[in-house]
Design an enzyme around this catalytic site. Structure first.
Site, mmCIF file in Angstrom:
data_model
loop_
_atom_site.group_PDB
_atom_site.id
_atom_site.type_symbol
_atom_site.label_atom_id
_atom_site.label_comp_id
_atom_site.label_asym_id
_atom_site.label_seq_id
_atom_site.Cartn_x
_atom_site.Cartn_y
_atom_site.Cartn_z
ATOM 1 N N LYS A 145 15.957 20.460 -24.398
ATOM 2 C CA LYS A 145 16.826 21.110 -23.445
ATOM 3 C C LYS A 145 17.763 20.127 -22.752
ATOM 4 C CE LYS A 145 17.177 22.756 -18.625
ATOM 5 N NZ LYS A 145 17.662 21.633 -18.278
ATOM 6 N N ASN A 146 17.284 18.820 -22.768
ATOM 7 C CA ASN A 146 17.988 17.726 -22.095
ATOM 8 C C ASN A 146 18.766 17.022 -23.374
ATOM 9 O OD1 ASN A 146 17.284 18.379 -19.535
ATOM 10 N ND2 ASN A 146 15.640 16.981 -19.590
ATOM 11 N N ASP A 152 10.426 14.647 -14.239
ATOM 12 C CA ASP A 152 10.103 15.956 -14.616
ATOM 13 C C ASP A 152 8.484 16.128 -14.885
ATOM 14 O OD1 ASP A 152 12.638 17.010 -14.588
ATOM 15 O OD2 ASP A 152 12.807 16.926 -16.613
ATOM 16 N N ARG A 164 14.684 28.771 -17.898
ATOM 17 C CA ARG A 164 15.842 27.749 -17.994
ATOM 18 C C ARG A 164 15.281 26.777 -18.978
ATOM 19 N NH1 ARG A 164 17.374 24.878 -13.563
ATOM 20 N NH2 ARG A 164 19.164 24.398 -14.925
ATOM 21 N N ARG A 209 22.166 15.649 -5.454
ATOM 22 C CA ARG A 209 22.307 15.076 -6.806
ATOM 23 C C ARG A 209 23.969 14.725 -6.922
ATOM 24 N NH1 ARG A 209 18.769 18.195 -11.592
ATOM 25 N NH2 ARG A 209 19.392 19.932 -10.397
ATOM 26 N N CYS A 269 18.838 23.650 -10.332
ATOM 27 C CA CYS A 269 17.649 23.688 -9.723
ATOM 28 C C CYS A 269 17.838 23.043 -8.235
ATOM 29 C CB CYS A 269 16.613 22.803 -10.424
ATOM 30 S SG CYS A 269 15.785 23.804 -11.808
#
Length: 417
Positions: free
Chosen positions: A22-23, A306, A398, A121, A116
Protein backbone atom coordinates in the site's frame (compact mmCIF):
# COMPACT_ATOMS: atom_id res chain seq x y z
CA UNK A 1 -22.06 -0.24 9.24
CA UNK A 2 -19.97 -3.15 7.91
CA UNK A 3 -18.28 -5.31 10.50
CA UNK A 4 -16.30 -8.52 10.95
CA UNK A 5 -17.85 -11.27 13.01
CA UNK A 6 -15.15 -13.51 14.47
CA UNK A 7 -15.22 -16.60 16.63
CA UNK A 8 -11.80 -16.97 18.22
CA UNK A 9 -9.81 -20.00 19.24
CA UNK A 10 -9.01 -21.48 15.83
CA UNK A 11 -5.45 -22.33 14.89
CA UNK A 12 -4.39 -20.64 11.64
CA UNK A 13 -2.31 -22.56 9.13
CA UNK A 14 -1.59 -22.55 5.42
CA UNK A 15 0.08 -20.51 2.69
CA UNK A 16 -0.64 -16.97 1.57
CA UNK A 17 0.54 -14.69 -1.23
CA UNK A 18 1.15 -11.18 0.13
CA UNK A 19 -0.42 -8.19 -1.62
CA UNK A 20 1.51 -5.33 -3.18
CA UNK A 21 2.62 -2.65 -0.76
CA UNK A 22 0.00 0.00 0.00
CA UNK A 23 2.72 2.48 0.98
CA UNK A 24 4.47 1.94 -2.37
CA UNK A 25 1.60 1.84 -4.82
CA UNK A 26 0.06 5.17 -3.79
CA UNK A 27 3.19 7.33 -4.35
CA UNK A 28 4.09 5.34 -7.47
CA UNK A 29 0.66 6.01 -8.97
CA UNK A 30 1.04 9.69 -8.04
CA UNK A 31 4.48 9.69 -9.68
CA UNK A 32 2.97 8.69 -13.04
CA UNK A 33 1.90 12.35 -13.27
CA UNK A 34 5.57 13.13 -13.97
CA UNK A 35 5.58 10.91 -17.05
CA UNK A 36 4.53 12.16 -20.46
CA UNK A 37 2.79 9.06 -21.69
CA UNK A 38 1.67 5.70 -20.40
CA UNK A 39 2.72 3.52 -17.47
CA UNK A 40 1.46 0.14 -16.32
CA UNK A 41 1.91 -0.69 -12.64
CA UNK A 42 1.63 -4.35 -11.60
CA UNK A 43 0.93 -5.94 -8.21
CA UNK A 44 -1.43 -3.13 -7.18
CA UNK A 45 -3.46 -4.17 -4.14
CA UNK A 46 -7.27 -3.95 -4.37
CA UNK A 47 -7.78 -1.34 -1.65
CA UNK A 48 -10.11 1.58 -1.15
CA UNK A 49 -7.05 3.87 -1.07
CA UNK A 50 -5.86 2.48 -4.42
CA UNK A 51 -9.28 3.13 -5.94
CA UNK A 52 -9.28 6.68 -4.56
CA UNK A 53 -5.82 7.35 -6.02
CA UNK A 54 -7.06 6.18 -9.44
CA UNK A 55 -10.04 8.49 -9.02
CA UNK A 56 -7.69 11.41 -8.30
CA UNK A 57 -5.73 10.63 -11.47
CA UNK A 58 -8.95 10.58 -13.49
CA UNK A 59 -10.00 13.91 -11.96
CA UNK A 60 -6.69 15.37 -13.16
CA UNK A 61 -7.56 14.35 -16.72
CA UNK A 62 -5.53 11.15 -16.90
CA UNK A 63 -6.86 7.90 -18.29
CA UNK A 64 -6.42 5.42 -15.45
CA UNK A 65 -7.79 1.98 -14.71
CA UNK A 66 -7.15 -1.72 -14.91
CA UNK A 67 -7.92 -5.13 -13.50
CA UNK A 68 -6.30 -8.17 -11.87
CA UNK A 69 -3.76 -6.12 -9.98
CA UNK A 70 -2.45 -4.03 -12.91
CA UNK A 71 -3.26 -0.35 -13.37
CA UNK A 72 -2.45 1.60 -16.53
CA UNK A 73 -2.14 5.38 -16.38
CA UNK A 74 -1.93 7.58 -19.46
CA UNK A 75 -1.19 11.22 -18.63
CA UNK A 76 -1.33 12.51 -22.20
CA UNK A 77 -4.48 14.50 -21.49
CA UNK A 78 -3.46 15.77 -18.03
CA UNK A 79 -5.43 19.00 -17.80
CA UNK A 80 -6.08 19.85 -14.16
CA UNK A 81 -3.79 20.84 -11.32
CA UNK A 82 -6.43 21.11 -8.60
CA UNK A 83 -7.45 18.57 -5.95
CA UNK A 84 -10.55 19.34 -3.91
CA UNK A 85 -11.26 18.46 -0.29
CA UNK A 86 -13.83 15.91 -1.50
CA UNK A 87 -10.89 13.75 -2.61
CA UNK A 88 -7.98 14.73 -0.38
CA UNK A 89 -10.08 14.69 2.79
CA UNK A 90 -10.44 10.91 2.54
CA UNK A 91 -6.76 10.04 2.33
CA UNK A 92 -3.69 11.48 4.05
CA UNK A 93 -1.31 10.23 1.37
CA UNK A 94 -3.02 12.39 -1.27
CA UNK A 95 -0.37 14.99 -0.38
CA UNK A 96 2.09 12.99 -2.53
CA UNK A 97 0.48 14.58 -5.59
CA UNK A 98 1.88 17.96 -4.54
CA UNK A 99 5.48 17.44 -5.69
CA UNK A 100 4.83 15.71 -9.03
CA UNK A 101 2.04 18.09 -10.07
CA UNK A 102 4.18 21.12 -9.25
CA UNK A 103 7.13 19.69 -11.17
CA UNK A 104 5.08 18.70 -14.23
CA UNK A 105 2.63 21.62 -14.43
CA UNK A 106 4.36 24.46 -12.61
CA UNK A 107 1.41 25.03 -10.30
CA UNK A 108 -1.01 23.12 -8.08
CA UNK A 109 -3.90 23.83 -5.75
CA UNK A 110 -4.58 21.11 -3.21
CA UNK A 111 -6.92 20.93 -0.23
CA UNK A 112 -5.39 19.80 3.04
CA UNK A 113 -5.35 15.99 3.26
CA UNK A 114 -7.26 13.78 5.71
CA UNK A 115 -6.90 10.07 6.52
CA UNK A 116 -6.33 8.01 9.67
CA UNK A 117 -6.75 9.79 13.01
CA UNK A 118 -3.19 9.36 14.21
CA UNK A 119 -2.75 12.88 15.51
CA UNK A 120 -1.01 15.89 13.94
CA UNK A 121 1.04 15.08 10.85
CA UNK A 122 2.13 18.49 9.61
CA UNK A 123 3.31 18.95 6.05
CA UNK A 124 5.67 21.81 6.86
CA UNK A 125 8.73 19.71 5.87
CA UNK A 126 7.24 19.21 2.39
CA UNK A 127 6.61 22.93 2.00
CA UNK A 128 9.99 24.04 3.37
CA UNK A 129 11.78 21.79 0.90
CA UNK A 130 9.71 22.95 -2.06
CA UNK A 131 10.38 26.58 -1.11
CA UNK A 132 14.11 25.83 -1.15
CA UNK A 133 13.61 24.55 -4.70
CA UNK A 134 12.05 27.86 -5.74
CA UNK A 135 8.36 27.20 -5.18
CA UNK A 136 6.06 29.97 -4.02
CA UNK A 137 3.66 28.52 -1.46
CA UNK A 138 0.53 30.16 -0.13
CA UNK A 139 -0.95 28.39 2.89
CA UNK A 140 -4.59 29.37 2.86
CA UNK A 141 -7.37 28.42 5.26
CA UNK A 142 -8.78 25.57 3.15
CA UNK A 143 -6.01 24.71 0.72
CA UNK A 144 -2.47 25.20 -0.52
CA UNK A 145 -1.60 27.13 -3.65
CA UNK A 146 1.89 26.40 -4.99
CA UNK A 147 3.59 27.60 -8.13
CA UNK A 148 7.06 27.58 -9.65
CA UNK A 149 7.05 30.40 -12.23
CA UNK A 150 10.73 29.88 -13.08
CA UNK A 151 10.60 26.07 -12.80
CA UNK A 152 11.88 24.18 -9.78
CA UNK A 153 15.64 24.16 -9.30
CA UNK A 154 17.92 21.76 -7.49
CA UNK A 155 18.87 22.47 -3.88
CA UNK A 156 20.53 20.91 -0.87
CA UNK A 157 17.75 20.12 1.59
CA UNK A 158 18.36 18.87 5.12
CA UNK A 159 15.27 17.34 6.70
CA UNK A 160 15.11 17.78 10.50
CA UNK A 161 13.31 14.41 10.65
CA UNK A 162 13.39 11.54 8.12
CA UNK A 163 9.78 12.04 7.02
CA UNK A 164 8.61 9.45 4.49
CA UNK A 165 6.05 11.74 2.89
CA UNK A 166 8.44 14.69 2.60
CA UNK A 167 11.17 12.47 1.16
CA UNK A 168 8.76 11.12 -1.46
CA UNK A 169 7.37 14.54 -2.42
CA UNK A 170 10.76 16.23 -2.67
CA UNK A 171 12.35 13.33 -4.55
CA UNK A 172 9.52 13.42 -7.11
CA UNK A 173 9.69 17.21 -7.43
CA UNK A 174 13.46 17.03 -7.95
CA UNK A 175 13.23 14.59 -10.86
CA UNK A 176 12.23 17.34 -13.33
CA UNK A 177 13.99 20.25 -11.57
CA UNK A 178 16.94 22.13 -13.03
CA UNK A 179 20.23 20.80 -11.66
CA UNK A 180 21.03 18.53 -8.72
CA UNK A 181 19.02 18.07 -5.54
CA UNK A 182 20.49 16.48 -2.42
CA UNK A 183 18.16 15.27 0.35
CA UNK A 184 19.97 14.87 3.66
CA UNK A 185 18.50 12.81 6.51
CA UNK A 186 16.10 11.30 3.99
CA UNK A 187 13.72 8.51 4.97
CA UNK A 188 15.21 5.05 4.33
CA UNK A 189 12.05 2.92 4.14
CA UNK A 190 11.91 0.16 1.49
CA UNK A 191 8.96 1.96 -0.08
CA UNK A 192 11.27 4.92 -0.82
CA UNK A 193 13.57 2.52 -2.66
CA UNK A 194 10.57 1.16 -4.58
CA UNK A 195 9.48 4.64 -5.66
CA UNK A 196 13.01 5.49 -6.78
CA UNK A 197 13.14 2.22 -8.70
CA UNK A 198 10.01 3.17 -10.63
CA UNK A 199 11.26 6.69 -11.37
CA UNK A 200 14.64 5.43 -12.53
CA UNK A 201 12.90 2.93 -14.81
CA UNK A 202 11.18 5.96 -16.37
CA UNK A 203 14.51 7.71 -16.96
CA UNK A 204 15.10 9.61 -13.71
CA UNK A 205 18.60 9.87 -12.23
CA UNK A 206 18.27 9.03 -8.53
CA UNK A 207 21.09 7.67 -6.39
CA UNK A 208 21.22 6.73 -2.72
CA UNK A 209 17.58 5.72 -2.12
CA UNK A 210 17.53 3.59 1.02
CA UNK A 211 20.34 5.60 2.60
CA UNK A 212 20.20 8.84 4.54
CA UNK A 213 21.37 10.90 1.53
CA UNK A 214 19.52 10.85 -1.78
CA UNK A 215 20.89 12.64 -4.85
CA UNK A 216 18.64 13.52 -7.78
CA UNK A 217 19.93 14.91 -11.06
CA UNK A 218 17.06 16.61 -12.85
CA UNK A 219 16.10 15.45 -16.36
CA UNK A 220 14.02 17.11 -19.07
CA UNK A 221 11.32 14.45 -19.30
CA UNK A 222 10.36 10.92 -18.26
CA UNK A 223 9.04 8.14 -20.47
CA UNK A 224 6.48 5.48 -19.64
CA UNK A 225 7.34 2.01 -18.38
CA UNK A 226 6.00 -1.14 -16.75
CA UNK A 227 6.82 -1.68 -13.09
CA UNK A 228 5.96 -4.22 -10.39
CA UNK A 229 5.30 -2.98 -6.85
CA UNK A 230 7.10 -4.67 -3.94
CA UNK A 231 5.25 -6.88 -1.43
CA UNK A 232 3.64 -5.26 1.61
CA UNK A 233 5.86 -5.76 4.66
CA UNK A 234 3.18 -4.64 7.17
CA UNK A 235 0.57 -6.96 5.67
CA UNK A 236 3.15 -9.75 5.88
CA UNK A 237 3.79 -8.96 9.54
CA UNK A 238 0.04 -8.95 10.22
CA UNK A 239 -0.54 -12.45 8.87
CA UNK A 240 2.53 -13.74 10.68
CA UNK A 241 1.20 -12.20 13.89
CA UNK A 242 -2.15 -13.92 13.28
CA UNK A 243 -0.36 -17.26 13.19
CA UNK A 244 1.59 -16.41 16.35
CA UNK A 245 -1.44 -15.35 18.40
CA UNK A 246 -3.41 -18.48 17.43
CA UNK A 247 -0.55 -20.95 17.88
CA UNK A 248 -0.52 -21.54 14.15
CA UNK A 249 1.83 -22.20 11.26
CA UNK A 250 2.04 -20.33 7.97
CA UNK A 251 4.16 -19.69 4.90
CA UNK A 252 3.88 -16.34 3.18
CA UNK A 253 5.16 -15.45 -0.27
CA UNK A 254 5.87 -12.17 -2.01
CA UNK A 255 7.42 -10.08 0.78
CA UNK A 256 11.16 -9.55 1.19
CA UNK A 257 12.11 -10.76 4.70
CA UNK A 258 14.98 -8.25 4.82
CA UNK A 259 12.33 -5.51 5.10
CA UNK A 260 10.87 -7.14 8.24
CA UNK A 261 14.03 -8.09 10.12
CA UNK A 262 13.27 -6.04 13.25
CA UNK A 263 9.82 -7.60 13.60
CA UNK A 264 10.97 -11.12 12.67
CA UNK A 265 13.71 -10.98 15.30
CA UNK A 266 11.20 -9.98 17.98
CA UNK A 267 8.85 -12.79 16.98
CA UNK A 268 11.72 -15.25 17.29
CA UNK A 269 12.62 -13.92 20.74
CA UNK A 270 9.00 -14.38 21.81
CA UNK A 271 9.16 -18.10 21.00
CA UNK A 272 8.17 -18.55 17.34
CA UNK A 273 10.20 -20.67 14.95
CA UNK A 274 10.97 -18.72 11.78
CA UNK A 275 12.83 -19.50 8.56
CA UNK A 276 13.12 -17.31 5.51
CA UNK A 277 14.59 -17.07 2.06
CA UNK A 278 14.17 -14.53 -0.71
CA UNK A 279 10.48 -13.57 -0.92
CA UNK A 280 9.39 -16.39 1.46
CA UNK A 281 8.86 -16.58 5.23
CA UNK A 282 7.79 -19.61 7.29
CA UNK A 283 6.58 -19.27 10.88
CA UNK A 284 5.47 -21.86 13.44
CA UNK A 285 4.10 -20.95 16.88
CA UNK A 286 3.21 -23.20 19.79
CA UNK A 287 0.88 -20.54 21.17
CA UNK A 288 3.13 -19.79 24.14
CA UNK A 289 4.21 -16.20 23.57
CA UNK A 290 6.99 -14.79 25.76
CA UNK A 291 6.90 -11.11 26.67
CA UNK A 292 8.81 -8.85 24.30
CA UNK A 293 11.91 -6.88 25.18
CA UNK A 294 11.20 -3.10 25.24
CA UNK A 295 9.91 -1.91 21.88
CA UNK A 296 10.35 1.69 20.67
CA UNK A 297 9.06 2.83 17.32
CA UNK A 298 11.53 4.63 15.07
CA UNK A 299 12.08 5.44 11.40
CA UNK A 300 13.34 2.54 9.28
CA UNK A 301 15.36 0.42 9.95
CA UNK A 302 13.93 0.79 13.48
CA UNK A 303 10.72 -0.84 14.64
CA UNK A 304 7.88 0.51 12.46
CA UNK A 305 5.08 2.52 14.01
CA UNK A 306 2.62 0.54 11.86
CA UNK A 307 3.73 -2.61 13.67
CA UNK A 308 3.01 -1.36 17.19
CA UNK A 309 -0.74 -2.20 17.31
CA UNK A 310 0.00 -5.70 16.01
CA UNK A 311 2.57 -6.39 18.71
CA UNK A 312 0.37 -4.73 21.33
CA UNK A 313 -2.21 -7.46 20.69
CA UNK A 314 0.44 -10.18 20.82
CA UNK A 315 1.72 -8.79 24.14
CA UNK A 316 -1.82 -8.90 25.55
CA UNK A 317 -1.62 -12.72 25.57
CA UNK A 318 2.12 -13.09 26.26
CA UNK A 319 3.71 -14.46 29.41
CA UNK A 320 5.03 -11.48 31.37
CA UNK A 321 5.13 -7.72 30.88
CA UNK A 322 6.00 -5.92 27.63
CA UNK A 323 6.85 -2.22 27.34
CA UNK A 324 6.11 -0.05 24.31
CA UNK A 325 7.17 3.50 23.46
CA UNK A 326 5.53 5.24 20.49
CA UNK A 327 7.77 7.98 19.08
CA UNK A 328 6.01 8.80 15.80
CA UNK A 329 2.23 9.27 16.19
CA UNK A 330 0.54 10.33 19.40
CA UNK A 331 -2.71 8.42 18.71
CA UNK A 332 -1.13 5.09 17.82
CA UNK A 333 -2.71 3.38 20.86
CA UNK A 334 -6.23 3.62 19.43
CA UNK A 335 -6.81 -0.14 19.88
CA UNK A 336 -6.09 -0.01 23.62
CA UNK A 337 -9.70 0.53 24.76
CA UNK A 338 -10.92 -2.34 22.59
CA UNK A 339 -8.21 -4.66 23.89
CA UNK A 340 -9.09 -3.75 27.47
CA UNK A 341 -12.73 -4.56 26.70
CA UNK A 342 -11.51 -8.02 25.67
CA UNK A 343 -9.69 -8.46 28.98
CA UNK A 344 -6.21 -7.12 28.17
CA UNK A 345 -4.21 -5.57 31.02
CA UNK A 346 -2.72 -2.36 29.61
CA UNK A 347 -1.51 0.76 31.40
CA UNK A 348 -0.56 3.84 29.46
CA UNK A 349 1.19 7.07 30.35
CA UNK A 350 1.71 9.36 27.38
CA UNK A 351 3.75 7.59 24.72
CA UNK A 352 4.54 4.60 26.97
CA UNK A 353 2.32 1.54 27.41
CA UNK A 354 2.90 -1.43 29.72
CA UNK A 355 1.11 -4.66 28.84
CA UNK A 356 0.80 -7.52 31.33
CA UNK A 357 -0.16 -10.61 29.37
CA UNK A 358 -3.27 -12.56 30.36
CA UNK A 359 -3.92 -16.23 29.84
CA UNK A 360 -7.09 -15.73 27.81
CA UNK A 361 -8.85 -12.83 26.11
CA UNK A 362 -12.62 -12.95 25.72
CA UNK A 363 -14.78 -11.90 22.82
CA UNK A 364 -16.34 -8.43 22.72
CA UNK A 365 -17.88 -5.84 20.46
CA UNK A 366 -15.17 -3.36 19.53
CA UNK A 367 -14.61 -0.66 16.91
CA UNK A 368 -11.59 0.13 14.76
CA UNK A 369 -10.53 3.78 14.78
CA UNK A 370 -7.66 3.53 12.30
CA UNK A 371 -6.06 1.05 9.92
CA UNK A 372 -3.40 -0.73 12.00
CA UNK A 373 -5.28 -0.42 15.28
CA UNK A 374 -8.21 -2.15 13.59
CA UNK A 375 -5.97 -4.95 12.38
CA UNK A 376 -4.68 -5.34 15.94
CA UNK A 377 -8.25 -5.77 17.22
CA UNK A 378 -8.88 -8.49 14.63
CA UNK A 379 -5.75 -10.31 15.82
CA UNK A 380 -6.98 -10.19 19.42
CA UNK A 381 -10.42 -11.46 18.36
CA UNK A 382 -8.81 -14.42 16.58
CA UNK A 383 -7.28 -15.51 19.91
CA UNK A 384 -10.21 -14.59 22.16
CA UNK A 385 -12.64 -17.07 23.65
CA UNK A 386 -16.08 -16.71 22.12
CA UNK A 387 -17.51 -14.40 19.46
CA UNK A 388 -16.35 -10.85 18.70
CA UNK A 389 -17.60 -8.09 16.47
CA UNK A 390 -15.15 -5.60 14.97
CA UNK A 391 -16.85 -2.52 13.54
CA UNK A 392 -15.28 0.38 11.64
CA UNK A 393 -13.71 -2.02 9.16
CA UNK A 394 -13.59 0.66 6.45
CA UNK A 395 -10.36 1.75 8.17
CA UNK A 396 -8.92 -1.77 7.94
CA UNK A 397 -9.84 -2.21 4.30
CA UNK A 398 -7.87 0.91 3.41
CA UNK A 399 -4.73 -1.19 3.81
CA UNK A 400 -5.56 -4.90 3.57
CA UNK A 401 -6.66 -6.63 0.39
CA UNK A 402 -9.34 -9.32 0.96
CA UNK A 403 -8.49 -9.34 4.68
CA UNK A 404 -11.33 -11.50 5.99
CA UNK A 405 -11.13 -13.84 3.00
CA UNK A 406 -7.40 -14.39 3.52
CA UNK A 407 -7.82 -15.07 7.23
CA UNK A 408 -10.67 -17.49 6.51
CA UNK A 409 -8.45 -19.30 4.00
CA UNK A 410 -5.96 -19.84 6.83
CA UNK A 411 -8.67 -21.34 9.01
CA UNK A 412 -10.13 -18.38 10.90
CA UNK A 413 -13.86 -18.30 11.58
CA UNK A 414 -14.47 -14.79 10.27
CA UNK A 415 -17.16 -13.26 8.08
CA UNK A 416 -17.91 -9.78 6.82
CA UNK A 417 -21.43 -8.57 7.59
Amino acid sequence: MDRYEIVGGRRLEGELQIQGAKNSVLPILAATVLVEGRCTIHNCPALSDTALTVQILQTLGCRAGGERGSITVDTTDLSCQELSEALTGKMRSSIVFLGPLLARCGQVKIAYPGGCRLGPRPIDLHLQGLRQMGAIVQERQQDLLCCAPKKLRGAKISLPFPSVGATENLMMAAVLAKGKTTLCQAAREPEIVDLAGFLNRCGAKIRGAGSGVIEVEGVRKLQGCEYTVMGDRIAAATYLAAAVITGGETSIWGADPRNLLRMLTLLQKSGSQIRWEKNWIFLKSNGQIRAFPPIETAPYPGFPTDGLPLFLSLAATAQGESRFVENIFENRYSSMAGLQKMGAQIRREGRVALVEGVKQLHGAKVCAEDLRGGAGLVLAALAAEGPSQVEGIQWIERGYEHFSRNLAALGAKISKQ
